[in-house]
Design an enzyme around this catalytic site. Structure first.
Site, PDB file in Angstrom:
ATOM      1  N   MET A  82       0.182   4.430  -6.318  1.00 29.44           N
ATOM      2  CA  MET A  82       0.471   3.581  -5.169  1.00 29.44           C
ATOM      3  C   MET A  82       0.112   2.118  -5.466  1.00 29.44           C
ATOM      4  SD  MET A  82      -1.059   6.228  -2.336  1.00 29.44           S
ATOM      5  CE  MET A  82      -0.549   5.326  -0.882  1.00 29.44           C
ATOM      6  N   HIS A  83       0.637   1.219  -4.666  1.00 34.41           N
ATOM      7  CA  HIS A  83       0.343  -0.221  -4.693  1.00 34.41           C
ATOM      8  C   HIS A  83       0.979  -0.985  -5.860  1.00 34.41           C
ATOM      9  CE1 HIS A  83      -2.691   1.029  -1.834  1.00 34.41           C
ATOM     10  NE2 HIS A  83      -3.496   1.513  -2.753  1.00 34.41           N
ATOM     11  N   ASP A 236       1.090   9.000  -4.602  1.00 34.12           N
ATOM     12  CA  ASP A 236       0.351  10.070  -5.263  1.00 34.12           C
ATOM     13  C   ASP A 236      -0.699  10.712  -4.366  1.00 34.12           C
ATOM     14  OD1 ASP A 236      -1.393   7.911  -5.306  1.00 34.12           O
ATOM     15  OD2 ASP A 236      -1.686   7.912  -7.463  1.00 34.12           O
TER      16      ASP A 236
END
EC number: 2.7.1.17
Length: 498
Positions: A82-83, A236
């Site tokens: 993520m991110h 995730d």
């Protein structure tokens, strides 16, 4: 011909792919390592194309196995870190390396956001890891790239685009960007507009949504069927929770990988959380989760193994740790090697051993690291309980779930029953569940998880040990305040010397 789906996880250290049949049996798996580019301290990047190539390598490897070569692959879905930020130009080619979730270069951008909007934005703390801060860093530091940015994506969305030619992002990953309106499940473009971000948003879809089919050329290259349905997938942590059966309110997950996560489901928001807890959309519609993060969880144990314990096997390290005592014979470790996210939100804090003496053994150090990681995660559990969440049972996954010793240690510190999965495939399994639900093989995601998820063992807390651990935990919680100024000073001096 029997049918199966692929669950793909675009991780930080590797790409993993599993093939799962309609009954939840994992037929085969494959993984391929990834490289991390670290140009300077705090910078962590990857080549976006490497994710795609690693995915293809894994699928090819699967299709050559005896278990898979006569199986019809009906569909696939993806999970991913993520991110992490990917920016594409007008030709939909990456303009630069992806900036990863654990990159900490954006402290000044965080300060700008905080000065304008406060410490929390859209139910989340303003931290270096989030995507908005990375976009602002590019805008300020790489205007040549910013001016040519057509759209931004997260890792699994880029791989899905390469597989299908379809550009989109789903809600669970979008909710981790600081640009997403949870209530309306839409981009908060007014937020982006305040910082000069315009019209670079991808279309949003639900995690189980059919977004397209694998490109025919890639299908042939990989030895797959003529038509493979591709579903959106999830971040995730959302997929990791789904793959562990964490889909109802108060169901809680502990995941110890490179980073560590405590995640608890919510069907609606009752509490305004603080202390750097994250509030994101789940991969299920109408479900969210609250999450705390330890940046260097398993990474702390890897550091100890690499630099102090002479590359002993993890089994040997666990055995050494188990021979020490509760509290590691009076030794504390704080796992702040990469800074800390929850509860402190401090990219400058650094790790420490407290109480180290000539009498301490390598086993004491190993246990102190394991206990310190677990104490850090317990800070999130303790806070959630203080906010009214009823956490009595926790499913543990990742490296911390591979050892009965560590699972029992989690039970004793967390004061909760810890469930170990019989078959643990992490976010890949969550992605596979989204694919089988998307294909209509099950009437609901809950029905699919009941078929796919099995528990092997339950670890019950020892109340006497929990009481002992809480004495050490009280001291652990005071270490941050006592060392914050010291580590900040050390960091300042080291930068000056360089």
């Amino acid at each position: 011909m029997a049918n199966a789906v692929l669950g793909i996880d675009i991780g930080t250290s590797s790409v993993k792919v599993i093939a799962v049949n309609r009954h939840g049996k994992v037929l085969q798996s494959a993984s391929e390592p990834l490289n991390i580019i670290q140009q300077q301290n705090g910078f962590n990047e990857q080549h976006s194309e490497e994710w795609f190539e690693a995915t293809k390598i894994c699928i090819k490897r699967l299709m050559m196995t005896e278990e898979i070569k006569n199986i019809h692959i009906s569909g696939l879905s993806l999970s991913g870190q993520m991110h992490s930020l990917v920016i594409l130009d007008d030709n939909y080619e990456p303009l630069r390396n992806a900036i990863l979730w654990n990159d900490t270069r954006t402290t000044s951008q965080c300060e700008v956001i905080k000065e304008k909007l406060g410490d929390y934005v859209l139910d989340n703390p303003v931290l270096e890891g989030f995507t908005l801060t990375k976009l602002l860093w590019i805008k300020e530091n790489e205007p040549q790239h910013w001016g040519n940015t057509k759209v931004f994506l997260l890792p699994k969305d880029y791989v899905r685009f390469k597989l299908t030619g379809k550009l989109n992002m789903e809600y669970s990953d979008a909710s981790s960007t600081l640009l997403f309106d949870h209530k309306h499940k839409a981009w908060d473009k007014s937020m982006g507009k305040q910082f000069g971000i315009h019209n670079i948003y991808p279309e949003l879809v639900a995690s189980h949504k059919l977004v397209g089919y694998m490109d025919e050329k890639i299908t042939k290259e990989l030895g797959l069927n003529e038509q493979v349905a591709v579903f959106a997938g999830g971040g995730d942590n959302a997929c990791g929770a789904l793959g562990a059966g964490i889909i109802k309110t108060n169901e809680t997950l502990c995941s110890i990988g490179t980073s560590g996560v405590v995640l608890s489901c919510e069907d609606e928001k009752h509490t305004e959380y603080r202390r750097n807890m994250h509030y994101f959309n789940h991969a299920l519609e109408d479900m969210s989760y609250i999450m705390g993060v330890t940046l260097a969880a398993g990474d702390s144990l890897q550091w100890l193994r690499r630099n102090i314990l002479g590359h002993l096997s993890y089994d040997e390290i666990i055995t050494m740790a188990s021979q020490s005592q509760v509290g590691s014979n009076g030794l504390l470790f704080t796992p702040y090697l990469s800074g800390e996210r929850t509860p402190h939100g401090d990219s400058n804090i650094r790790g420490s051993f407290i109480g180290l003496s000539a009498l301490h053994s390598r086993g004491d150090m190993a246990r102190a690291v394991i206990e310190g990681i677990t104490f850090s995660l317990f800070e999130s559990i303790n806070y959630l309980r203080d906010c009214g969440k009823d956490i009595q049972h926790i499913v543990s996954i990742g490296g911390g779930a591979k050892s009965d010793f560590w699972l029992q240690l989690q039970a004793d510190i967390f004061n909760a029953e810890i469930n170990k999965l019989k078959y643990e495939e992490g976010p890949c399994m969550g992605a596979a569940i989204l694919a089988v639900y998307g294909l209509g093989w099950y009437e609901s995601i809950e029905a699919a998880t009941k078929q796919f998820i099995r528990y092997e063992k339950t670890f019950k807390p020892n109340s006497e040990k929990h009481t002992k651990y809480m004495q050490y935990f009280d001291l652990y919680q005071s270490v941050y305040q006592q060392t914050q100024s010291l580590t900040a000073g050390l960091l300042k001096i080291s930068k000056t010397i360089k």
